[in-house]
Write a protein that holds these residues in place. Structure first.
Motif, PDB file in Angstrom:
ATOM      1  N   ALA A 196       0.835  -1.201   0.000  1.00 26.34           N
ATOM      2  CA  ALA A 196       0.000   0.000   0.000  1.00 26.34           C
ATOM      3  C   ALA A 196       0.877   1.261   0.000  1.00 26.34           C
ATOM      4  O   ALA A 196       0.534   2.259  -0.623  1.00 26.34           O
ATOM      5  N   THR A 197       2.022   1.197   0.696  1.00 29.00           N
ATOM      6  CA  THR A 197       2.935   2.339   0.712  1.00 29.00           C
ATOM      7  C   THR A 197       3.638   2.496  -0.643  1.00 29.00           C
ATOM      8  O   THR A 197       3.748   3.603  -1.163  1.00 29.00           O
ATOM      9  N   CYS A 198       4.089   1.394  -1.212  1.00 29.20           N
ATOM     10  CA  CYS A 198       4.842   1.459  -2.470  1.00 29.20           C
ATOM     11  C   CYS A 198       3.999   2.081  -3.580  1.00 29.20           C
ATOM     12  O   CYS A 198       4.493   2.891  -4.354  1.00 29.20           O
ATOM     13  N   VAL A 199       2.716   1.693  -3.652  1.00 32.17           N
ATOM     14  CA  VAL A 199       1.906   2.149  -4.786  1.00 32.17           C
ATOM     15  C   VAL A 199       1.507   3.621  -4.669  1.00 32.17           C
ATOM     16  O   VAL A 199       1.028   4.206  -5.632  1.00 32.17           O
ATOM     17  N   LYS A 200       1.743   4.236  -3.510  1.00 32.08           N
ATOM     18  CA  LYS A 200       1.501   5.677  -3.405  1.00 32.08           C
ATOM     19  C   LYS A 200       2.360   6.428  -4.407  1.00 32.08           C
ATOM     20  O   LYS A 200       1.929   7.416  -4.997  1.00 32.08           O
ATOM     21  N   CYS A 201       3.611   5.989  -4.577  1.00 30.13           N
ATOM     22  CA  CYS A 201       4.503   6.658  -5.525  1.00 30.13           C
ATOM     23  C   CYS A 201       4.603   5.895  -6.842  1.00 30.13           C
ATOM     24  O   CYS A 201       4.886   6.478  -7.874  1.00 30.13           O
ATOM     25  N   HIS A 202       4.413   4.586  -6.821  1.00 32.91           N
ATOM     26  CA  HIS A 202       4.551   3.777  -8.042  1.00 32.91           C
ATOM     27  C   HIS A 202       3.168   3.306  -8.470  1.00 32.91           C
ATOM     28  O   HIS A 202       2.905   2.104  -8.566  1.00 32.91           O
ATOM     29  N   SER A 203       2.285   4.259  -8.733  1.00 38.94           N
ATOM     30  CA  SER A 203       0.877   3.870  -8.924  1.00 38.94           C
ATOM     31  C   SER A 203       0.662   3.086 -10.215  1.00 38.94           C
ATOM     32  O   SER A 203      -0.171   2.182 -10.262  1.00 38.94           O
ATOM     33  N   LYS A 204       1.433   3.376 -11.249  1.00 38.06           N
ATOM     34  CA  LYS A 204       1.233   2.657 -12.515  1.00 38.06           C
ATOM     35  C   LYS A 204       1.552   1.171 -12.354  1.00 38.06           C
ATOM     36  O   LYS A 204       0.822   0.309 -12.846  1.00 38.06           O
TER      37      LYS A 204
ATOM     38  N   HIS B 238      12.359   8.715   0.324  1.00 36.21           N
ATOM     39  CA  HIS B 238      11.754   9.446  -0.803  1.00 36.21           C
ATOM     40  C   HIS B 238      10.565  10.302  -0.367  1.00 36.21           C
ATOM     41  O   HIS B 238      10.277  11.313  -1.003  1.00 36.21           O
ATOM     42  N   LEU B 239       9.914   9.917   0.714  1.00 37.36           N
ATOM     43  CA  LEU B 239       8.861  10.791   1.249  1.00 37.36           C
ATOM     44  C   LEU B 239       9.477  12.081   1.776  1.00 37.36           C
ATOM     45  O   LEU B 239       8.946  13.167   1.587  1.00 37.36           O
ATOM     46  N   GLU B 240      10.635  11.933   2.430  1.00 36.92           N
ATOM     47  CA  GLU B 240      11.284  13.102   3.030  1.00 36.92           C
ATOM     48  C   GLU B 240      12.056  13.928   2.012  1.00 36.92           C
ATOM     49  O   GLU B 240      12.330  15.098   2.233  1.00 36.92           O
TER      50      GLU B 240
ATOM     51  N   GLU C  60      14.471  14.181  -4.830  1.00 28.98           N
ATOM     52  CA  GLU C  60      15.457  13.171  -5.244  1.00 28.98           C
ATOM     53  C   GLU C  60      14.818  12.207  -6.249  1.00 28.98           C
ATOM     54  O   GLU C  60      13.852  11.525  -5.928  1.00 28.98           O
ATOM     55  N   LYS C  61      15.376  12.147  -7.458  1.00 32.56           N
ATOM     56  CA  LYS C  61      14.775  11.307  -8.500  1.00 32.56           C
ATOM     57  C   LYS C  61      15.516   9.993  -8.703  1.00 32.56           C
ATOM     58  O   LYS C  61      15.117   9.167  -9.519  1.00 32.56           O
ATOM     59  N   LYS C  62      16.627   9.844  -7.967  1.00 32.01           N
ATOM     60  CA  LYS C  62      17.366   8.583  -8.100  1.00 32.01           C
ATOM     61  C   LYS C  62      17.042   7.679  -6.921  1.00 32.01           C
ATOM     62  O   LYS C  62      17.017   8.132  -5.775  1.00 32.01           O
ATOM     63  N   ALA C  63      16.784   6.403  -7.214  1.00 32.68           N
ATOM     64  CA  ALA C  63      16.353   5.481  -6.165  1.00 32.68           C
ATOM     65  C   ALA C  63      17.451   5.270  -5.130  1.00 32.68           C
ATOM     66  O   ALA C  63      18.602   5.020  -5.483  1.00 32.68           O
ATOM     67  N   LYS C  64      17.058   5.363  -3.855  1.00 30.46           N
ATOM     68  CA  LYS C  64      17.987   5.106  -2.752  1.00 30.46           C
ATOM     69  C   LYS C  64      17.427   3.986  -1.870  1.00 30.46           C
ATOM     70  O   LYS C  64      16.212   3.844  -1.750  1.00 30.46           O
TER      71      LYS C  64
END
Ligand code: HEC
Ligand code: HEC
Ligand code: HEC
Ligand code: HEC
Ligand code: HEC
Ligand code: HEC
Ligand code: HEC
Length: 395
Positions: free
Chosen positions: A45-53, A224-226, A230-234
């Motif tokens: 549920a948390t992941c799809v907040k940013c990765h909705s597609k 990434h929420l904070e 930042e567009k690069k995955a950490k």
């Protein structure tokens, strides 16, 4: 004085509001729900907040749906279109019945009920089959009837006796290691040869979720929420940087067949780990043998010339999130990306459909040697067909 007091209150109020807003921003971590797998996990549920597609396609994907609650919503489609009854012989029959507390498989001998167990957990996305289990205390058992897509009806569960209505086949956490994201379990030795396992019902996470394939992602989500700029995955495994073996292991953890013995629970596996730390046999050596097609795409593929002579991985043909099932022209494109030209004889060319369907000839459907299923009143068994991942030239 009163005026001053009011003003102070106003200023204090503003400050409190500001602190509240700031603390909400700074405590992004608090917005992340806890997860039974531990403090490093957060749930899909948390992941799809940013990765909705990805979340959208995942919802219809065989991985996401490979286990689920066996409830009215899942079962009603079958119940409306079927006799919901399976006769083992003249005396014994299992019926599927709706009752107050759920849907049941009910065993009858000469018309008298001898056993009734409720549908609790469904295994499979239904692509080929569903098989079902019921909870009894801290244990799961398989129900006698499964539903097979090929014949669109109920049949005796694979490998079950044909002269007995069987309710006692235990489903261990091993099934769930490949068909779910998590269940908490405890195993104890009860005798020299036997183990006993208790599972915690409420801890089951249905389906294969994001973190099952990508590893624990809470730190990534918090970061990434904070840091929305930042567009690069950490703090998450970068798939492209994995070695070929690591990529193969990330799928092989569930696609190397179910005859391997686990050393530790594969629920702990994350991308980058070495599968040899999880399974007792050395898997690479399996490649040459004659593995069963069921659940064992890894060994079959590794035996193919395509695999041995290229850097092929599962991703050479499969997208992990999309459902391209049945789209043969897309698969043909994957073949052609390596085989721009093919030397086919005149005889083969005459058989046609060359460009758009390489797969039917070079990865034919084959029956599983381990699974087959039996329909009511029929002594013959129906084969369970799977795509051979041994790419080659077949007669
Ligand atoms: C607050 C937003 C946010 C949340 C929540 C989030 N991600 Fe991400 N994720 C990103 C951003 C930004 C990137 C980098 C850009 C991109 O690749 O999309 C990224 C990239 C990724 C990547 C690509 C890594 C690579 O190979 O480059 C994966 C995998 C990933 N996230 C998985 C997850 C998983 C699993 C979760 C849930 C545990 C999750 N993300 C939650 C924002 C988020
Ligand atoms: C946690 C276990 C697990 C992992 C890890 C896993 N799979 Fe699967 N996979 C399954 C199960 C179980 C099914 C059967 C799904 C069903 O019920 O239909 C499946 C089905 C599939 C299918 C057939 C469904 C379809 O959409 O065509 C493909 C293809 C597939 N997996 C590829 C992969 C690839 C590639 C990887 C590695 C990136 C991978 N899997 C990783 C367990 C797993
Ligand atoms: C090593 C991983 C693994 C284990 C263990 C495993 N399965 Fe599977 N299962 C798969 C994979 C992969 C598939 C997808 C198709 C295939 O290759 O057979 C699958 C397919 C299925 C299907 C058909 C799914 C569909 O949608 O058509 C059912 C039902 C099923 N498994 C039930 C079970 C049960 C019950 C157990 C335990 C007795 C079990 N599996 C153990 C990996 C596993
Ligand atoms: C069956 C395993 C599997 C599952 C389940 C899965 N992924 Fe992935 N994911 C992969 C693999 C493998 C890659 C690497 C590239 C590829 O194959 O598409 C990837 C790539 C990504 C990427 C980067 C590339 C892209 O497509 O943007 C993101 C972001 C991502 N996954 C997020 C998620 C999220 C969010 C979920 C859950 C909704 C999820 N994944 C579920 C296996 C999986
Ligand atoms: C990543 C690249 C790659 C992909 C994708 C690929 N192949 Fe291959 N394939 C090869 C290589 C390399 C060889 C070996 C050629 C040689 O040695 O002459 C090969 C060999 C073959 C052979 C001969 C096999 C034998 O045993 O003689 C066939 C048939 C074949 N491929 C069909 C296919 C089909 C069909 C697909 C798609 C489903 C496919 N390949 C996808 C790289 C690939
Ligand atoms: C050369 C291309 C190719 C490669 C590489 C490949 N697959 Fe497949 N796979 C296919 C095709 C084609 C199908 C059939 C798709 C369909 O029927 O829609 C398939 C089907 C499947 C299925 C569904 C089972 C079935 O029989 O319907 C699973 C599971 C699967 N692949 C897993 C994997 C895994 C895991 C890997 C890596 C070890 C892998 N595949 C590598 C082409 C490939
Ligand atoms: C009607 C069945 C059929 C179809 C469809 C088919 N092939 Fe073949 N293929 C064969 C046979 C049979 C051979 C062995 C040579 C011969 O007798 O033509 C072969 C040989 C091959 C070879 C080995 C010879 C070489 O060129 O190195 C490759 C590679 C190959 N096919 C790839 C493909 C690809 C890619 C496709 C899809 C675009 C495809 N085939 C479609 C039946 C087929």
């Amino acid at each position: 004085m009163f005026k001053g007091y009011k003003r102070l209150l106003f200023i204090l109020g503003c400050m409190a509001g500001l602190i509240l807003i700031l603390s909400r921003c700074m405590n992004a971590a608090n917005e992340i729900p806890p997860d039974v797998r531990g403090e490093n996990y957060t749930g899909a549920a948390t992941c799809v907040k940013c990765h909705s597609k990805i979340g959208d396609s995942f919802a219809h994907n065989a991985h996401g749906l490979t286990s689920s609650p066996a409830n009215e919503k899942l079962l009603s489609g079958f119940l409306e279109t079927d006799s919901n009854s399976f006769a083992f012989n003249d005396k014994m029959k299992v019926k599927i019945e709706r009752r107050d507390s759920g849907i049941f498989q009910v065993a009858y001998i000469d018309g008298k009920q001898v056993r009734a167990e409720r549908f609790d957990v469904a295994f499979g996305s239904g692509e080929k089959a569903f098989t079902y289990a019921y909870w009894k205390g801290k244990k799961l058992f398989q129900l006698p009837l499964s539903h097979f897509a090929a014949i669109r009806t109920w049949a005796n569960s694979p490998g079950f006796p044909i002269n007995k209505m069987y309710f006692d086949r235990a489903i261990t956490s091993r099934c769930l290691e490949c068909h779910s994201s998590y269940i908490s379990s405890e195993t104890k030795q009860v005798s020299a040869l036997a183990m006993d396992e208790d599972m915690k019902r409420g801890s089951l996470i249905y389906g294969i979720d994001c973190e099952r394939c990508h590893g624990p992602g809470k730190q990534h989500a918090v970061f990434h929420l904070e840091n929305p700029e930042e567009k690069k995955a950490k703090f998450i495994a970068i798939y492209n940087t994995l070695s070929r073996k690591q990529k193969m292991d990330a799928c092989g953890v569930c696609h190397s067949g179910n005859t391997l013995t686990t050393i530790q629970s594969v629920f702990n596996f994350k991308p980058g780990d070495d599968l040899n730390d999880f399974y007792a046999q050395d898997f690479v050596s399996f490649g040459g043998a004659n593995p069963d097609v069921h659940g064992n795409q890894t060994s079959m593929l590794q035996g193919s010339l395509c695999y041995r002579k290229s850097e092929m991985t599962c991703q050479s043909c499969h997208n992990s999130h999309d459902n391209i099932k049945g789209n043969m022209p897309i698969y043909a494109q994957r073949c052609i990306s390596c085989h721009q030209t093919q030397k086919h004889s005149v005889k083969t060319l005459k058989r046609g459909v060359l460009k758009s369907n390489c797969v039917n000839c070079h990865m034919p459907m084959q029956p599983s040697k381990l699974i087959s299923f039996q329909t009511a009143g029929n002594k013959n068994v129906n084969p369970y067909l799977l795509r051979s991942h041994h790419i080659g030239i077949y007669p």
